[in-house]
Structure formats: structure tokens, C-alpha cells
Design an enzyme around this catalytic site. Structure first.
Site, PDB file in Angstrom:
ATOM      1  N   ASP A  21      11.798  22.236  34.181  1.00  0.00           N
ATOM      2  CA  ASP A  21      11.702  22.950  33.013  1.00  0.00           C
ATOM      3  C   ASP A  21      12.628  24.242  33.054  1.00  0.00           C
ATOM      4  OD1 ASP A  21       9.688  21.713  31.669  1.00  0.00           O
ATOM      5  OD2 ASP A  21       8.014  22.684  32.219  1.00  0.00           O
ATOM      6  N   GLU A  34       7.345 -12.683  31.387  1.00  0.00           N
ATOM      7  CA  GLU A  34       7.382 -11.212  31.101  1.00  0.00           C
ATOM      8  C   GLU A  34       6.295 -11.075  30.261  1.00  0.00           C
ATOM      9  OE1 GLU A  34      11.054 -10.305  29.010  1.00  0.00           O
ATOM     10  OE2 GLU A  34      12.255 -11.471  30.471  1.00  0.00           O
ATOM     11  N   LYS A  69       4.328  -9.517  27.354  1.00  0.00           N
ATOM     12  CA  LYS A  69       4.658  -9.310  25.582  1.00  0.00           C
ATOM     13  C   LYS A  69       4.156  -8.078  25.547  1.00  0.00           C
ATOM     14  CE  LYS A  69       5.026 -11.646  21.326  1.00  0.00           C
ATOM     15  NZ  LYS A  69       4.401 -10.340  20.567  1.00  0.00           N
ATOM     16  N   ASP A 119       2.886  -4.777  23.344  1.00  0.00           N
ATOM     17  CA  ASP A 119       2.761  -4.503  22.039  1.00  0.00           C
ATOM     18  C   ASP A 119       3.193  -2.930  21.719  1.00  0.00           C
ATOM     19  OD1 ASP A 119       1.544  -5.173  19.975  1.00  0.00           O
ATOM     20  OD2 ASP A 119      -0.731  -4.708  20.483  1.00  0.00           O
ATOM     21  N   TYR A 132      14.388  -5.944  27.568  1.00  0.00           N
ATOM     22  CA  TYR A 132      14.016  -7.169  28.083  1.00  0.00           C
ATOM     23  C   TYR A 132      15.170  -8.210  27.651  1.00  0.00           C
ATOM     24  CZ  TYR A 132      11.446  -6.985  23.597  1.00  0.00           C
ATOM     25  OH  TYR A 132      11.170  -6.718  22.257  1.00  0.00           O
ATOM     26  N   LYS A 174       0.232 -16.270  23.482  1.00  0.00           N
ATOM     27  CA  LYS A 174      -0.562 -15.301  22.822  1.00  0.00           C
ATOM     28  C   LYS A 174      -2.087 -15.487  23.544  1.00  0.00           C
ATOM     29  CE  LYS A 174       1.471 -12.948  19.575  1.00  0.00           C
ATOM     30  NZ  LYS A 174       0.799 -12.715  18.390  1.00  0.00           N
ATOM     31  N   CYS A 190     -18.163  -6.972 -13.641  1.00  0.00           N
ATOM     32  CA  CYS A 190     -17.108  -6.654 -13.216  1.00  0.00           C
ATOM     33  C   CYS A 190     -17.632  -5.191 -12.407  1.00  0.00           C
ATOM     34  CB  CYS A 190     -15.878  -6.400 -13.899  1.00  0.00           C
ATOM     35  SG  CYS A 190     -14.661  -5.450 -12.979  1.00  0.00           S
ATOM     36  N   CYS A 194     -15.265  -2.566 -14.874  1.00  0.00           N
ATOM     37  CA  CYS A 194     -15.485  -2.265 -16.102  1.00  0.00           C
ATOM     38  C   CYS A 194     -16.858  -2.734 -16.531  1.00  0.00           C
ATOM     39  CB  CYS A 194     -14.229  -3.006 -16.927  1.00  0.00           C
ATOM     40  SG  CYS A 194     -14.180  -4.724 -16.945  1.00  0.00           S
ATOM     41  N   CYS A 241     -12.841 -11.485 -13.672  1.00  0.00           N
ATOM     42  CA  CYS A 241     -13.032 -10.392 -14.710  1.00  0.00           C
ATOM     43  C   CYS A 241     -11.899 -10.762 -15.602  1.00  0.00           C
ATOM     44  CB  CYS A 241     -13.104  -8.921 -14.086  1.00  0.00           C
ATOM     45  SG  CYS A 241     -12.940  -8.018 -15.577  1.00  0.00           S
ATOM     46  N   CYS A 265      -9.586  -4.276 -18.369  1.00  0.00           N
ATOM     47  CA  CYS A 265     -10.325  -3.626 -17.231  1.00  0.00           C
ATOM     48  C   CYS A 265      -9.259  -2.873 -16.362  1.00  0.00           C
ATOM     49  CB  CYS A 265     -10.688  -5.027 -16.463  1.00  0.00           C
ATOM     50  SG  CYS A 265     -11.226  -4.411 -14.767  1.00  0.00           S
TER      51      CYS A 265
END
Ligand code: IVH
Length: 663
Positions: free
Chosen positions: A36, A110, A112, A114, A219, A307, A401, A404, A419, A424
Site C-alpha cells: 500500500d 483441465e 472447467k 465456472d 487456458y 459436465k 385467466c 383478466c 386465455c 387481456c
């Protein structure tokens, strides 16, 4: 050398090194206080002597640059996505396909990550641009924000020109911390790490992004051959040596069995990682092999994403409420006790229709299991009937509905209730929202909330009213939140939309069964709306991919909406197709094709698109109605079917000769 410049250079070096050691190597070399102190000194010098401030100064890390709009950037090479596999079997198929093409690959595995992908462009070793993926072809310039991400080097170890790609993400802990703070400030919570990261890089003020403590892994190097690299592993190492943060978990697998081993080990430690991963990426290691395997329009053929399976959790079904869509369709929705599934908070899930709810025997008050896989929308899997207390309330479909209160209609043979009240409000609002949406007329600035408000204020009661907004500008400006500048922009965009090609209008009208693809097909086939409006059900059914239900829906729509089309025409909305005309070829046009095996140098998709652009159909299975079966290398059982049914066969040579003769 000038003393000030010398000190600036010294401080730059110290700060860049400290950053690298802390954020990339995870190995701090100086204390936070020292860091800093040096940073403050540099900020002060830059304030006093702005001419000594380097554009890539480490003071960028705290943010400061504010932009008023994201600029679009066209990627030099498209940013592709990855095909997915969901189990061991599919993974082995991916490997077999590569082996069948004549290769014996080793892979790099590798994580994956997110987050969201980013392209980073360096000139002479200096970061000059950071761009989001966008639609893969065009992204947005987020350079001002990328510079605040401390693990992204501002200056490389070599003064080279290079573009690399990777993932920007937010650590789990950071999300938790941010949300704790947002709770105390009464702000809405960030749903998951990916949305949080995406929202963070889309800040106009880079000081905001700096506060979000984003991270990244690199990557991919699109142009690896340019740097004399032979394998992906070498490429990762090369990028690491340049100063990029490369995931140390990346591993070489000699064969698919070792890949499976890697996946198993990773699954066990996934929970403990500081960041979210939603799968494993598998890439062919040899770069020459990668090039030979090539790409489809969307994916490299040399890589895939495994996945992780969907996660299931239990929660309470508090209520079932009904919504009205733009076609008037009524959808039951589950109101759930909020739960986190795969890092997202879920409190709603669609229940599609009455039959769906009944088939799952859901009762209000039930404990239900919820499943969510990655990007996929959450679904209610089942009711845990053994946990019923007797207090559950049976589900009952409504007959009026919810907006309406008119009686609902059910089309015989279909499951949905509608509907059909043309007045509406909810139906009308939804249809206007759809008309202006991105894939339809694409009127930027007219978001869902604005449309709803303009409707409620009485300014836009139907689609033609949108084009009359320019005459109501002064009146609208009397309401809160409508500035002249933003209204002018919206009006400009409304005017521009008049020139859209026909398919946008067709999709925007919200004709049942007409998605973007069918709209394009109809527009390119009929060329203008008058031709389409004159088409009979039989004319429509003759077109490939158009079945009875769609044909009925189109004819019915135009029968009921003559006036609307006439009004839109009067307004000056283009009703002609502006795209490429469909071609004609006697060997192809009107014929039904089936493809099996691979044709070298052409993807299945390319072949299909080419044939379709000549009004041919491509289907998945061979029948006696098939006109031609295209047979490439390693054909499947469709080849046998063609022989059995005596269907004409085109081999690779013949197929290429004909396909290449098409434009
Ligand atoms: S490689 C041409 N590697 O996953 C190769 N992608 O579903 C392009 N992703 O768009 C991508 N971790 O945003 C690659 N180790 C990794 C990745 C990764 C996360 C993301 C990336 C991509 C998406 C595809």
C-alpha cells in the site's frame, strides 16, 4: 535519467512483482502495508506528474477509468464454445471418433472453471485490450475492468504481440463476503459465482470492478503455431512463463482411461476448491493433431467438456401459481422455499402444464426434489410422498385467466389452456415484449419493464403503437425516469427496426409454432409477406420441416390478423426478405437426404446447411421416401438401410462434387 521517471519505473517494478507473487504464484513477498505504501507513492507521483503515468501502470489495479458505453470488438478468431459429454460412455465415444479419424491422442485435462471467458490482447508485451466472448464473433471491450484483476499481468515477461484466452471468475468466498455486505445494505443478492463475475466485468466504473476481487486462469492460445509450440502442455507452460496464471491442476493423460481417472479424483476434491468448477475440459495435446481434427461452426473437434452430473436437493413446494404468456398460454409454476442448487438460488421452477403436474402427483406443501445441471433451468423431479403430513393441498387447474379473469379455452387434443381474450393486458404486454426482443425486431432500449410501464400508462397498447411513440415524446417525458436523450435513442432504434428483414417481423408477430428458424425458412421461401399470406395449408406443408400443426397455425394467424399486417405496412415496416435467396439444383432441390459417416473437410452441419439452402431436407433415418443417402468414412447402420431399401447412394467423391457445385 530523470529522477522522477526513475522512481516511477522502480515502483512499477516492485508493485508488478509483488502482484505477480501474491496473485499468480500465491506466494507473497512483501506485506500488505508495504504494498500500500508503494502504491500510494506511485499514485501521488502520477497525480503530480501525469506525463509519467504509464497507461499500464499498476495503479490501474484500483480502478478509476469510467466509460459511458461498452464498445463492440470483432474477435480476430471466433471464440468457440465446447461440446459437452455427460458420462463415461459419451467420453469414450469422443475418444473413439478421434481414433477412427486415424489418431492416437494423449490429452490434457483441465478444470472447467465456472466464470466467463475473456480474450486478452498484448502488444509488445503490454496489455492493450480485454474483450468478452459475446456471441463468439463479436464481444465487448472490458479493458478498463480487466486491468483491475490482479492476476492478469499488465506487462508480460517478453515484449511480444500475443492474444490469449481464459476464464474470469469469482472465488466462492468472495461471493459469500459480497453477499453478506449486500444483505446489510439491503441490496439483492448475487445468485452464483458466474453471474457475479459477469456482472462485475460489465461495470462502467472500473472502481466497482476492482472491489469485486475477480481472478482468472488462462487456458488457450489461439495462434500457438506462431510461437513454435508443438503441444498444448508446452503452450500452457509458455503462457505461464510469460506471467499468466495457469491452473497447476492441469494434467497430461496418456489415454482416455487416465482421463477418467483424473475426473474421478477431481470429483472428490471439487467441494474443497476455492472456486467453482462445473466439469473437466479434455483437449488433444498434440497441436498438429488438433489442426487436422479441425472445428465445427461452434466447437473444436479436438476438445470436449465433461459436465458433472446434475445436483439434486430437497425443498418445499410452497405454492403453484399461474402465468400468462404472449400467446395466452397458461403455465403453472412451482413456488419453492429458496434453496441453493449448483451455486444458484432457486425459488421458482416451471411446471409446464396441467398434465405435467398431475403426472408427478404434486401437492402444495409437498417436499420435492429439485434438479439443476449447469446452465440448464431447474426442474422439479418428484414429490417425496413418504414425507406427506396430510396437510398438503391437491393441485387444481384454474379455469379463468389470472390477469383478466376471462374463461380459459382448451384446444381439443392439446394439453395447454389459453386465455384468448384479445384485451387481456398480460397477453398484450408479453406480445409487445416479444415483438421488440432481440431475436425479433431487436429494438434496443425497450426492455421488459419499460414496455410494461408504457402499456400501463396507455402509450403502447398494441404493436403499431410502438411506431407512434415518436409523436408522444413530450407526453412521456412528463413521467419520471424518461429523459429526452434516452427516449430519442429508443425512437431512433424503433425507426431503424422498420428496415429489418422479413424473418424478424415474422418471428416478432408471435405466431404459434414459429421460432426464429421457421421464420427464416418462411421468409426465404416466400420472399415477402403477401406471398406468405396467400399460401394454403398444402403449400406450406410442401416445405421441408413444416408440418401440419405449423401450417395450420400460420394460415389461421393471417386469417385473423389482416388488419394488423395492413397497419404495419402503412407504418412503413419492411416486409421483404433481405437475405440470400435459396438456390436451385436438379440433383438436390426438393430431395430428401440422409447422411452417414464423415466426409473429410466438411462438417455434418455444413453439408446439411448447404443442402437446405437448395430446398432439400436432411433427416436422421432412412426410409423408402429417402432420395439419396450420402455415405462417408465409417458409416453407421444407415448405410445398410440404404442398401436394403435400394436407395441411391452418393459416396464421398460424388457428394463433394455436387456439394461443391452449389454456391
Ligand atoms: S477451452 C477452443 N478450457 O467453458 C477452446 N474453456 O463451455 C475454448 N471454460 O467458452 C475453450 N474452463 O468459457 C476451455 N479449461 C478450460 C475452461 C473453459 C472453463 C469455459 C469457456 C468456454 C466454455 C465452454
Amino acid at each position: 535519467m530523470n529522477e522522477i521517471k526513475k522512481r516511477v519505473d522502480e515502483l512499477t517494478k516492485i508493485l508488478n512483482e509483488a502482484n505477480y507473487n501474491y496473485y499468480v504464484l500465491d506466494n507473497p513477498t512483501i506485506t500488505d502495508q508495504e504494498y500500500d505504501k508503494y502504491l500510494r507513492e506511485l499514485i501521488n507521483i502520477e497525480k503530480m506528474y501525469p506525463k509519467y503515468a504509464y497507461p499500464n501502470s499498476p495503479t490501474n489495479r484500483v480502478g478509476g477509468e469510467v466509460i459511458d458505453k461498452f464498445q463492440k470488438v470483432v474477435h480476430e478468431k471466433p471464440m468457440l464454445s465446447l461440446a459437452n459429454v455427460f458420462n463415461e460412455e459419451e467420453l469414450k465415444e469422443f475418444d473413439s471418433k478421434i481414433k477412427n479419424a486415424g489418431f492416437d491422442p494423449s490429452y490434457v485435462c483441465e478444470f472447467k472453471i465456472d466464470g466467463l471467458s475473456v480474450a486478452l490482447i498484448y502488444e509488445k508485451g503490454k496489455l492493450v485490450k480485454g474483450v468478452t466472448r459475446g456471441d463468439g464473433i463479436t464481444g465487448e471491450d472490458i479493458t478498463h475492468n480487466v486491468k483491475t484483476i490482479k492476476s492478469i499481468p499488465l506487462i508480460l515477461n517478453e515484449p511480444i504481440d500475443i492474444e490469449v484466452r481464459g476464464e474470469i471468475f469469482m472465488n466462492k468466498k468472495t461471493l459469500y463476503k459480497l453477499n453478506e455486505k449486500r444483505k446489510t445494505l439491503g441490496l439483492p443478492l448475487l445468485q452464483n459465482v458466474r453471474n457475479a463475475a459477469a456482472g462485475s466485468v460489465r461495470q462502467l466504473d472500473s472502481k466497482e470492478t476492482a472491489k469485486r476481487e475477480l481472478d482468472n486462469f488462462i487456458y488457450y492460445l489461439p495462434d500457438a503455431a506462431k510461437y513454435n509450440l508443438n503441444t498444448h502442455l508446452e503452450t500452457l507452460n509458455f503462457m505461464k512463463n510469460l506471467g499468466f496464471k495457469v491452473n497447476s491442476e492441469n494434467k497430461l493423460a496418456k489415454n482416455i482411461d487416465e482421463v477418467i481417472e483424473y475426473i474421478k479424483k477431481t470429483t472428490l476434491k471439487r467441494e474443497k476448491l476455492a472456486y467453482e468448477i462445473d466439469g473437466i475440459v479434455i483437449k488433444v495435446n498434440d497441436l498438429k493433431m488438433q489442426e487436422k481434427l479441425g472445428y465445427t461452426a461452434k466447437y473444436p473437434k479436438w476438445a470436449t467438456a465433461y459436465k458433472f452430473p446434475a445436483e439434486e436437493v430437497l425443498t418445499k413446494l410452497k405454492d403453484i401459481i399461474f402465468t400468462v404468456g404472449r400467446t395466452g398460454r397458461i403455465t403453472p409454476n412451482a413456488v419453492l422455499e429458496p434453496v441453493i442448487v449448483m451455486g444458484s438460488t432457486i425459488s421458482r421452477a416451471t411446471l409446464h402444464n396441467e398434465e405435467y403436474v398431475k403426472s408427478k402427483n404434486l401437492m402444495i406443501g409437498d417436499i420435492v426434489s429439485i434438479r439443476k445441471a449447469g446452465d440448464v433451468i431447474p426442474e422439479v423431479v418428484e414429490a417425496k410422498t413418504s414425507r406427506r403430513t396430510g396437510k398438503e393441498i391437491p393441485f387444481k387447474m384454474i379455469d379463468t385467466c389470472p390477469m383478466c379473469h376471462e374463461k380459459l379455452t382448451k384446444i381439443p387434443g392439446q394439453v395447454d389452456y389459453y386465455c384468448i381474450n384479445p384485451m387481456c393486458p398480460k397477453r398484450n404486454i408479453e406480445s409487445i415484449i416479444h415483438f421488440v426482443s432481440r431475436d425479433a425486431m431487436n429494438i434496443e432500449g425497450l426492455g421488459d419493464e419499460i414496455v410494461e410501464e408504457l402499456y400501463n400508462l396507455g402509450f403502447v397498447k398494441n404493436i403499431p403503437d410502438i411506431y407512434d411513440l415518436k409523436n408522444k415524446k413530450e407526453l412521456i417525458m412528463e413521467f419520471d425516469g424518461y429523459g429526452e436523450k434516452s427516449l430519442n435513442k429508443i425512437i431512433d432504434n424503433i425507426e431503424k427496426s422498420k428496415k429489418n428483414s422479413l424473418e424478424r417481423l415474422l418471428f416478432g408477430l408471435g405466431i404459434r409454432e414459429i421460432g426464429t428458424k421457421t421464420a427464416k425458412l418462411l421468409a426465404s421461401y416466400f420472399k415477402n409477406i403477401d406471398n406468405l399470406m396467400q399460401a394454403t395449408i398444402d403449400d406450406l406443408k410442401d416445405i421441408r420441416d413444416i408440418g401440419e400443426v405449423t401450417a395450420d397455425s400460420v394460415v389461421l394467424y393471417f386469417k385473423n390478423n389482416h388488419q394488423l399486417i395492413a397497419d404495419l405496412k402503412k407504418i412503413g415496416i419492411n416486409m421483404q426478405y433481405k437475405g440470400k435467396a435459396l438456390g436451385s439444383n436438379e440433383l438436390v432441390t426438393g430431395k430428401k437426404f440422409v447422411i452417414t459417416g464423415t466426409i473429410s473437410g466438411m462438417s455434418r452441419k455444413e453439408i446439411k446447411e448447404k443442402l437446405e439452402s437448395y430446398k432439400a431436407t436432411v433427416s436422421e433415418s432412412v426410409s423408402k421416401n429417402t432420395n439419396v443417402v450420402i455415405v462417408g468414412a465409417n458409416p453407421g447402420s444407415k448405410y445398410q438401410d440404404a442398401i436394403k431399401l435400394n436407395i441411391p447412394i452418393w459416396d464421398e467423391e460424388k457428394a463433394k462434387e455436387v456439394l461443391n457445385s452449389l454456391q
